[in-house]
Design an enzyme around this catalytic site. Structure first.
Site, PDB file in Angstrom:
ATOM      1  N   HIS A  15       0.837  -1.200   0.000  1.00 54.71           N
ATOM      2  CA  HIS A  15       0.000   0.000   0.000  1.00 54.71           C
ATOM      3  C   HIS A  15       0.872   1.249   0.000  1.00 54.71           C
ATOM      4  O   HIS A  15       1.296   1.740   1.044  1.00 54.71           O
ATOM      5  CB  HIS A  15      -0.903  -0.010   1.245  1.00 54.71           C
ATOM      6  CG  HIS A  15      -1.964   1.060   1.253  1.00 54.71           C
ATOM      7  ND1 HIS A  15      -3.313   0.775   1.200  1.00 54.71           N
ATOM      8  CD2 HIS A  15      -1.884   2.412   1.329  1.00 54.71           C
ATOM      9  CE1 HIS A  15      -4.007   1.903   1.240  1.00 54.71           C
ATOM     10  NE2 HIS A  15      -3.146   2.916   1.332  1.00 54.71           N
ATOM     11  N   HIS A  41       1.153   4.939  -2.584  1.00 53.54           N
ATOM     12  CA  HIS A  41       0.756   5.691  -3.776  1.00 53.54           C
ATOM     13  C   HIS A  41       2.022   6.226  -4.447  1.00 53.54           C
ATOM     14  O   HIS A  41       2.791   6.946  -3.808  1.00 53.54           O
ATOM     15  CB  HIS A  41      -0.161   6.852  -3.388  1.00 53.54           C
ATOM     16  CG  HIS A  41      -1.433   6.391  -2.747  1.00 53.54           C
ATOM     17  ND1 HIS A  41      -2.609   6.225  -3.451  1.00 53.54           N
ATOM     18  CD2 HIS A  41      -1.717   6.034  -1.467  1.00 53.54           C
ATOM     19  CE1 HIS A  41      -3.561   5.805  -2.629  1.00 53.54           C
ATOM     20  NE2 HIS A  41      -3.051   5.683  -1.418  1.00 53.54           N
ATOM     21  N   HIS A  83      -9.712   1.161  -0.363  1.00 48.21           N
ATOM     22  CA  HIS A  83      -9.506   1.924   0.865  1.00 48.21           C
ATOM     23  C   HIS A  83     -10.831   1.942   1.635  1.00 48.21           C
ATOM     24  O   HIS A  83     -11.870   2.286   1.073  1.00 48.21           O
ATOM     25  CB  HIS A  83      -9.125   3.365   0.546  1.00 48.21           C
ATOM     26  CG  HIS A  83      -7.727   3.557   0.041  1.00 48.21           C
ATOM     27  ND1 HIS A  83      -7.200   2.841  -1.010  1.00 48.21           N
ATOM     28  CD2 HIS A  83      -6.738   4.411   0.460  1.00 48.21           C
ATOM     29  CE1 HIS A  83      -5.952   3.256  -1.222  1.00 48.21           C
ATOM     30  NE2 HIS A  83      -5.652   4.197  -0.352  1.00 48.21           N
ATOM     31  N   GLU A 117     -10.672   3.967   7.268  1.00 48.52           N
ATOM     32  CA  GLU A 117      -9.640   4.936   7.650  1.00 48.52           C
ATOM     33  C   GLU A 117     -10.380   6.145   8.220  1.00 48.52           C
ATOM     34  O   GLU A 117     -10.414   6.356   9.427  1.00 48.52           O
ATOM     35  CB  GLU A 117      -8.798   5.316   6.433  1.00 48.52           C
ATOM     36  CG  GLU A 117      -7.730   6.359   6.714  1.00 48.52           C
ATOM     37  CD  GLU A 117      -7.052   6.889   5.436  1.00 48.52           C
ATOM     38  OE1 GLU A 117      -5.994   7.520   5.566  1.00 48.52           O
ATOM     39  OE2 GLU A 117      -7.597   6.694   4.323  1.00 48.52           O
ATOM     40  N   ASP A 121       2.186   4.137   2.718  1.00 49.94           N
ATOM     41  CA  ASP A 121       1.125   4.978   2.160  1.00 49.94           C
ATOM     42  C   ASP A 121       1.662   6.109   1.271  1.00 49.94           C
ATOM     43  O   ASP A 121       1.665   5.984   0.058  1.00 49.94           O
ATOM     44  CB  ASP A 121       0.241   5.523   3.293  1.00 49.94           C
ATOM     45  CG  ASP A 121      -1.163   5.911   2.824  1.00 49.94           C
ATOM     46  OD1 ASP A 121      -1.488   5.660   1.656  1.00 49.94           O
ATOM     47  OD2 ASP A 121      -1.932   6.445   3.635  1.00 49.94           O
ATOM     48  N   ASP A 122       2.066   7.228   1.871  1.00 47.39           N
ATOM     49  CA  ASP A 122       2.669   8.357   1.132  1.00 47.39           C
ATOM     50  C   ASP A 122       3.905   8.776   1.936  1.00 47.39           C
ATOM     51  O   ASP A 122       3.881   9.810   2.621  1.00 47.39           O
ATOM     52  CB  ASP A 122       1.689   9.540   1.029  1.00 47.39           C
ATOM     53  CG  ASP A 122       0.379   9.137   0.359  1.00 47.39           C
ATOM     54  OD1 ASP A 122       0.379   8.952  -0.872  1.00 47.39           O
ATOM     55  OD2 ASP A 122      -0.634   9.007   1.068  1.00 47.39           O
TER      56      ASP A 122
END
Length: 331
Positions: free
Chosen positions: A13, A15, A192, A195, A273-274
């Site tokens: 996961h 991006h 997703h 969250e 994630d980022d």
């Protein structure tokens, strides 16, 4: 922070646009004469204050990648960094909508990213795959268009389809057709959920999208029956603790439910994630969670094994990755 480099890691996961380091974005911004001073401070760190400003910073940083060669540079840089932290496998979310905004065709975008992944593999041995995502707040028609584009332009490294964007907009039922299109074409499915949305968001994703993986999913902890269902159906959660604490879903890591979910028998993976936006890396996720909750090296290896088993890649690749994991000299 020190963590054992010997623990082989795997990520499901992340991006790809959100993995661009500030230094890479600054170089690209100079090349294209784009002003990014509002999102990168003098210390070379991303600046944002809440979820809305994070999305704005993300979009501005993404805008400096305009050609297939730019995207090749981005993916190669990220996968090489992952490999340097001991990762043997990584999946990245790719956004056809961002490619379109940059004036790139889906095919050119994917070919650029794939070239970078192949270069990183040649240099480090890391395996990489891509998951194309639709953006839920762009609406059902947009997500269906992405699904059709992905299915109509197959690429061996694009092996999954997912749903991202603002979880508070658009019921999963609206995207059932897009997921059916992707699933019938043999793509792995993830979405997703859980969250910013509660347990009901996860239940809806399972019911309407038929996913075997959930991006985040941590708010399942609020519903005992849902936790039991995740265990029974062997649903894998792509957990991103650093992201969740940065965005205020949980105030500190100690209060994050990753350990409770794992102890309940839910299949857990760790992800970044980022990463530069949340001042984290995959290695830091493994080390900080292990340190906070007392996970052993064997526990961390088990997390990697879960990720490989749940990976959207062919069985032959999975077997090779599992052999690499089992034969690693883990201290």
């Amino acid at each position: 922070m020190n963590y054992p480099m010997t623990v082989p890691k795997a990520e499901l996961h992340c991006h790809i646009e959100g993995a661009a380091s500030p230094s890479l974005v600054l170089r690209q911004a100079e090349k294209y004469q784009v002003d990014v001073s509002s999102i990168i401070n003098g210390n070379g760190k991303y600046v944002w204050s809440d979820f809305t400003s994070f999305l704005q910073a993300y979009d501005l940083a993404s805008s400096v990648f305009k050609t297939p060669a730019d995207y090749a540079l981005l993916s190669e840089s990220y996968f090489r960094m992952l490999a340097a932290e001991g990762a043997i496998y990584g999946e990245v979310f790719i956004s056809p909508d961002h490619a379109q905004a940059a004036g790139l065709s889906y095919r050119s975008y994917v070919e650029g990213l794939a070239a970078g992944i192949e270069q990183a593999k040649e240099g480090t041995g890391i395996e990489g795959r891509m998951i194309a995502i639709g953006v839920r707040h762009f609406g059902a028609a947009s997500v269906e268009r992405v699904a059709k584009e992905v299915v109509g332009n197959p690429h061996p490294l694009v092996t999954g389809f997912g749903l991202a964007g603002d979880e508070r907009e658009g019921h999963p039922a609206n995207f059932a057709k897009a997921f059916r299109i992707a699933g019938e074409a043999g793509l792995g499915l993830t979405a997703h959920a859980g969250e910013f949305g509660g347990p009901d968001s996860i239940v809806a994703a399972l019911e309407f999208l038929r996913v075997k993986r959930i991006g985040h999913g941590v708010r399942a902890i609020e519903d005992k029956d849902l936790v039991r269902r995740l265990v029974d159906e062997r649903i894998v959660l792509e957990v991103c603790p650093g992201s969740n604490t940065s965005l205020g879903v949980y105030s500190i890591l100690r209060f994050h439910p990753v350990n409770l979910l794992r102890r309940a028998g839910v299949r857990i993976t760790l992800n970044s994630d980022d990463p530069p936006f949340f001042h984290t890396t995959l290695g830091k996720e493994y080390s900080s969670v292990a340190e906070t909750f007392g996970w052993s090296t064997a526990d961390q290896v088990e997390v990697t094994r879960t990720a490989i088993e749940a990976a959207f890649c062919d069985d032959g690749t999975k077997q090779r990755l599992l052999v690499r994991l089992e034969s690693a000299d883990v201290q």
